[in-house]
Design an enzyme around this catalytic site. Structure first.
Site, PDB file in Angstrom:
ATOM      1  N   ARG A  84     -12.956   6.250  -1.599  1.00 58.68           N
ATOM      2  CA  ARG A  84     -11.832   5.003  -0.806  1.00 58.68           C
ATOM      3  C   ARG A  84     -11.999   3.612  -1.405  1.00 58.68           C
ATOM      4  NH1 ARG A  84      -8.200   7.012   2.292  1.00 58.68           N
ATOM      5  NH2 ARG A  84      -7.282   4.846   3.641  1.00 58.68           N
TER       6      ARG A  84
ATOM      7  N   HIS B 203      -3.557  -5.636   2.255  1.00 56.12           N
ATOM      8  CA  HIS B 203      -2.535  -6.049   3.701  1.00 56.12           C
ATOM      9  C   HIS B 203      -3.406  -7.501   4.506  1.00 56.12           C
ATOM     10  CE1 HIS B 203      -2.078  -1.254   4.687  1.00 56.12           C
ATOM     11  NE2 HIS B 203      -3.165  -1.506   3.690  1.00 56.12           N
TER      12      HIS B 203
ATOM     13  N   CYS C 179       0.472  -1.211  -0.037  1.00 60.01           N
ATOM     14  CA  CYS C 179       0.442  -0.401   0.079  1.00 60.01           C
ATOM     15  C   CYS C 179       0.614   1.144   0.159  1.00 60.01           C
ATOM     16  CB  CYS C 179      -1.323   0.011   1.417  1.00 60.01           C
ATOM     17  SG  CYS C 179      -2.463   1.040   0.771  1.00 60.01           S
TER      18      CYS C 179
END
Ligand code: GLN
Length: 243
Positions: A126, A191, A92
């Site tokens: 997002r 993640h 990320c």
């Protein structure tokens, strides 16, 4: 024996990203391979060519801004290490800083290292949720699962993606690509942390790191039935079957 580095562990460690190094070291330990982990903080001297594996985790836009200047002094040395085969896992925010730049919404552009040919700009939405990606490891397709949470949308230039999105958003939610891959560098938005959830990916990185340090890259198989079941369950929640 393997030497691993953790870049800016205090600034880049979102959603348990540190677990990637724990999984890497633990799967080595189960095979009798000792791992030394060096934490590299702002201002620390480091020669990346001395490492076998480098982990860079995710961070918020704020953290990326804080470390951008310090990062610049590492550029040439890290480039040399990467060209020499250093194994890197960047997640990320850590992924974004290896590209040309990151343009956060309404803020100044944060320059990246430009070591891989891609750029990132904040989108209006997002990109959050569980994600499944098909990655090719040693010529075989492997399905990995993870969790993504980023406003940055990454667009690749002349660089391979890590894999293809089966469910979720990946690099930008548009082109179906996830992450980036160059030599022994693996970049991903996932993640999870990624490695504990995906032991085949972890073993691939360990094997590459052993090869880089001149050791036998063949790994003793471990009993991964539990991990395989957990991975399959994570994929099934996304409507994706395991491999
Ligand atoms: N700041 C970046 C973004 O939101 C990275 C976030 C992260 O590392 N999860 O795009």
């Amino acid at each position: 024996m393997l030497v691993a580095g953790h870049l800016y562990p205090d600034l880049l460690n979102l959603y348990g990203d540190r677990g990637n190094l724990i999984a890497f070291a633990r799967r080595c330990a189960w095979r009798g391979i000792p791992v030394t982990v060096r934490e590299i903080l702002l201002g620390d001297p480091v020669d990346f060519r001395e490492l076998d594996f480098l982990f860079i985790g995710g961070g918020s836009d704020r953290e990326q801004g804080i470390l951008a200047e310090d990062l610049r002094r590492h550029r040439d040395n890290l480039r040399e290490a990467i060209e020499g085969g250093l194994v890197v896992l960047a997640i990320c925010g850590g992924y974004q800083i290896l590209g040309h730049h990151y343009q956060p919404a309404g803020e100044q552009v944060i320059p990246g290292l430009g070591l891989l040919d891609f750029y990132t700009q904040a989108g209006s939405k997002r990109l959050i949720g569980n994600c499944a990606v098909e990655v090719e490891l040693d010529g075989r397709p492997v399905r990995v699962a993870g969790f993504e949470n980023h406003s940055g949308q990454t667009f690749l230039g002349r660089v391979e993606p890590l894999g293809r999105v089966l469910a979720g958003y990946g690099n930008n939610g548009v082109d179906g690509l996830e992450g980036a891959r160059y030599k022994n560098v693996f970049c991903s938005y996932l993640h999870g942390p990624l490695l504990p959830k995906n032991p085949r990916m972890t073993d691939h990185l360990i094997s590459l790191a052993l090869g880089r340090s001149g050791q036998d890259p063949t790994l003793t198989p471990l009993d991964d039935r539990l991990e395989e079941r957990a991975g399959a369950a994570a994929l099934a929640r996304l409507g994706v079957s395991g491999t």
